[in-house]
Scaffold this active site. Structure first.
Site, PDB file in Angstrom:
ATOM      1  N   ARG A 189      62.356  46.622  45.403  1.00 54.38           N
ATOM      2  CA  ARG A 189      63.059  47.662  44.641  1.00 54.38           C
ATOM      3  C   ARG A 189      62.852  47.459  43.148  1.00 54.38           C
ATOM      4  O   ARG A 189      62.674  48.418  42.396  1.00 54.38           O
ATOM      5  CB  ARG A 189      64.551  47.654  44.974  1.00 54.38           C
ATOM      6  CG  ARG A 189      64.878  48.130  46.375  1.00 54.38           C
ATOM      7  CD  ARG A 189      66.380  48.180  46.600  1.00 54.38           C
ATOM      8  NE  ARG A 189      67.009  49.220  45.810  1.00 54.38           N
ATOM      9  CZ  ARG A 189      68.329  49.312  45.616  1.00 54.38           C
ATOM     10  NH1 ARG A 189      69.137  48.398  46.116  1.00 54.38           N
ATOM     11  NH2 ARG A 189      68.834  50.303  44.889  1.00 54.38           N
ATOM     12  N   CYS A 245      72.297  45.533  38.820  1.00 50.84           N
ATOM     13  CA  CYS A 245      71.747  45.719  40.162  1.00 50.84           C
ATOM     14  C   CYS A 245      71.574  47.220  40.374  1.00 50.84           C
ATOM     15  O   CYS A 245      71.186  47.929  39.457  1.00 50.84           O
ATOM     16  CB  CYS A 245      72.658  45.085  41.208  1.00 50.84           C
ATOM     17  SG  CYS A 245      74.372  45.684  41.156  1.00 50.84           S
TER      18      CYS A 245
END
Length: 292
Positions: A189, A245
């Site tokens: 990611r 995050c």
């Protein structure tokens, strides 16, 4: 060293010895992004005796403002204070927090309580998996404290950094001592290979990938302090670590790991990637695949 650092984690056996004390309040924060009802249902079926359930979406976050916030905005301090008083949290209480085991959601509540001034909070190392493995008692009975709480929310916003501050650094990296960004998401990611949740893939320019899953051993417990410390990069003079995050939840896991390692507490970019990409003017970086 902050006063809560040495108590950031608590073992199953340490927690079990404290459970009978009336100055201990336990929170169950189990959750699944793909099944938001899971935590409440799992708690109703069975939980640590005396534990109170808090929901990530309803209790630990504010409502999403489309196009403005990330997926888990910080809760309003006044509403959070009211919720804590409702469940009987007192300023003198020791709080113990757990989830299923990785402690990704437990770290979120740990950080929220510290941000709002309640530093007597510990994460159950290994979570409910470790509790069950030690054959500790479970119950389906809900616990209600017979007294009102007196918790007062006092936000310490020095623990936070906002998107505007980070944007200034990405546009002019040499203009200030700066921040070293740590991205808690999985490497694929971070690189931008895939993005299963948010509409844009990639990472904030200048960030380093530090997957929060690497803070744990095979059993789901935190690595020893020295091993955790070795995961974090050294910062230059005047530099501050910043954790982010996808939505400001698992970033708290890296912050917890840093504290357990004895490092200065990193700041949190609470909006994280899901907020960053709401503004098309903010730059996005991807990592090109190596030629092979």
């Amino acid at each position: 060293m902050t006063e809560f650092a040495s108590d950031a984690l608590i073992s199953v056996h340490q927690a079990a010895r404290r459970m009978a004390d009336d100055d201990v309040l336990v929170f169950d924060v189990r959750f699944k992004l793909e099944d938001p009802a899971y935590g409440g249902e799992a708690y109703a079926a069975s939980h640590v005796p005396g534990a109170v359930y808090l929901d990530l979406d309803q209790d630990l976050s504010s409502p999403i403002v489309p196009g403005v916030t990330g997926r888990h905005p910080l809760p309003d301090p006044n509403l959070f204070e009211a919720r804590m008083r409702e469940v009987g949290l007192r300023k003198s209480d020791q709080v113990i927090v757990y989830d299923d085991g990785p402690s990704f959601y437990a770290a979120r509540l740990w950080w929220l309580l510290i941000w709002l001034g309640h530093t007597r909070v510990s994460v159950l190392d290994g979570g409910l998996n470790a509790w069950r493995a030690a054959k500790m008692p479970m119950t389906g009975e809900r616990s209600v404290r017979p007294w009102p709480g007196d918790f007062i929310a006092q936000p310490d916003d020095s623990l936070l950094i906002d998107a505007d501050s980070l944007s200034r650094q990405t546009r002019s990296p040499q203009s200030q001592a700066g921040y070293l960004l740590l991205d808690a998401r999985a490497p694929e990611r971070f690189r931008g290979d895939i993005e299963p949740i948010d509409p844009i893939a990639g990472h904030i320019p200048g960030a380093m990938c530090l997957p929060c899953s690497g803070n744990l051993d095979a059993s789901g417990q935190f690595l020893p302090a020295q091993a955790l410390k070795a995961r974090f990069p050294e910062v230059e003079a005047g530099q501050n670590l910043v954790c982010y995050c996808g939505s400001g939840v698992t970033a708290c896991h890296n912050i917890l790991a840093a504290v357990v390692a004895g490092l200065p507490m990193p700041r949190l970019y609470a909006g994280s990637w899901s907020e960053w990409i709401t503004d098309p003017e903010r730059p996005v970086a991807v990592t090109e695949p190596e030629a092979g």
